[in-house]
Design an enzyme around this catalytic site. Structure first.
Site, short mmCIF file in Angstrom:
data_model
loop_
_atom_site.label_atom_id
_atom_site.label_comp_id
_atom_site.label_asym_id
_atom_site.label_seq_id
_atom_site.Cartn_x
_atom_site.Cartn_y
_atom_site.Cartn_z
N ILE A 86 -11.43 -9.15 -35.01
CA ILE A 86 -11.25 -10.21 -34.42
C ILE A 86 -12.37 -11.31 -34.52
CG2 ILE A 86 -9.41 -9.74 -32.82
CD1 ILE A 86 -11.49 -10.05 -30.54
N TRP A 93 -16.22 -7.20 -34.19
CA TRP A 93 -15.38 -6.93 -33.18
C TRP A 93 -14.04 -6.60 -33.36
CZ3 TRP A 93 -17.66 -6.67 -28.42
CH2 TRP A 93 -18.88 -7.39 -28.11
N ASP A 205 -30.30 -15.09 -29.09
CA ASP A 205 -29.47 -15.23 -30.39
C ASP A 205 -28.19 -15.81 -29.59
OD1 ASP A 205 -28.53 -15.17 -32.88
OD2 ASP A 205 -27.44 -13.05 -32.56
#
Length: 269
Positions: A86, A93, A205
């Site tokens: 996904i 992921w 990040d």
């Protein structure tokens, strides 16, 4: 609460002190069990007892992290089937199901460009430390039976903020009330990261793919692999420039090819 120091990932029924026996990243076997020694932040440790990873603070308190088998991970993702994916970044992921519970599985596939192996274990350590915060994606456990650790997290129903609406769907602009709620909740999580531990930890990040939303539109910060602690008494630290183009300060990101760049951080509370 202490931060992470000697991370000892030990697959055995007995916790051993490996600090005098191993070098960082060294892997060997003893009595049929595999051992990995890893050194990260100060004043804490990550160990494994009877299949459960533990992060220990200097006060002797433990935060348990469950370990999953490779069989459970492969079954949950149908052998890392791309139809289960996904989201893709430096990792993939996957949505999976373990013990009748929907989970989000983070798999570092291939060789991430310019990616220090230490970052894999830093992700586990900091994610565990941060999991008690309501605006952080909760780490449920990990699997150490692959070339790189696989992380298992809670499943946020609405997915990553970057993919709201899904592929091929018309994405309606989020209401300003929702946007402000997300911004405030992520700010709360980042403030916690900066101030809760003996040393300030910087995420480095922040971007839409690292922010998830649950069914109530509650924001969840994730992915601490690039995080870095600021030494005590300092406002900054020297390290290789990293992050994602388009999300970092322009001058900082333009120096991505520099060997080192001074990262100066001022925490606003």
């Amino acid at each position: 609460m202490a931060h992470i120091s000697d991370i000892k990932l030990i697959r055995t029924d007995t916790t051993l002190d490996l600090s005098q026996k191993a070098e960082k990243g060294m892997i060997w076997t003893m009595g049929g069990a595999s051992y990995l020694y890893y050194n990260a932040y100060d004043h804490g440790s990550l160990t494994c007892r009877c299949g459960t990873l533990l992060i220990a603070s200097s006060g002797g308190k433990y935060n348990p992290i469950r370990t999953f088998s490779s069989h459970q991970i492969l079954e949950a993702t149908n052998n890392f089937d791309w139809s289960y994916a996904i989201g893709v970044d430096r990792f993939v992921w996957y949505k999976g199901t373990i013990e009748n519970r929907a989970v989000l599985i983070k798999y570092y596939k291939g060789e991430p460009f310019n990616f220090d192996p230490d970052n894999f274990y830093r992700d586990i350590a900091v994610s565990s430390m941060m999991s008690s915060h309501k605006n952080v994606l909760k780490l449920l456990g990990c699997c150490l039976e692959f070339p790189r650790p696989v992380l298992v997290c809670e499943y946020p129903e609405k997915g990553a903020l970057a993919y709201i609406g899904g592929a091929g769907e018309v994405i309606k602009p989020l209401a300003w009330s929702v946007r402000l709620k997300i911004a405030k909740e992520i700010a709360d999580a980042v403030t916690y990261l900066h101030t809760e531990f003996p040393r300030t930890i910087i995420h480095r990040d922040l971007k839409l793919t690292n922010i998830f939303l649950d069914e109530n539109w509650t924001a969840k910060l994730s992915s601490f692999s690039l995080s870095i602690p600021i030494p005590e008494g300092e406002l900054g630290v020297e390290d290789i420039v990293c992050g994602t183009q388009g999300f970092g300060e322009p001058h900082y990101m333009e120096n991505m090819d520099s060997i080192k760049n001074r990262l100066m951080v001022t925490v606003i509370t």
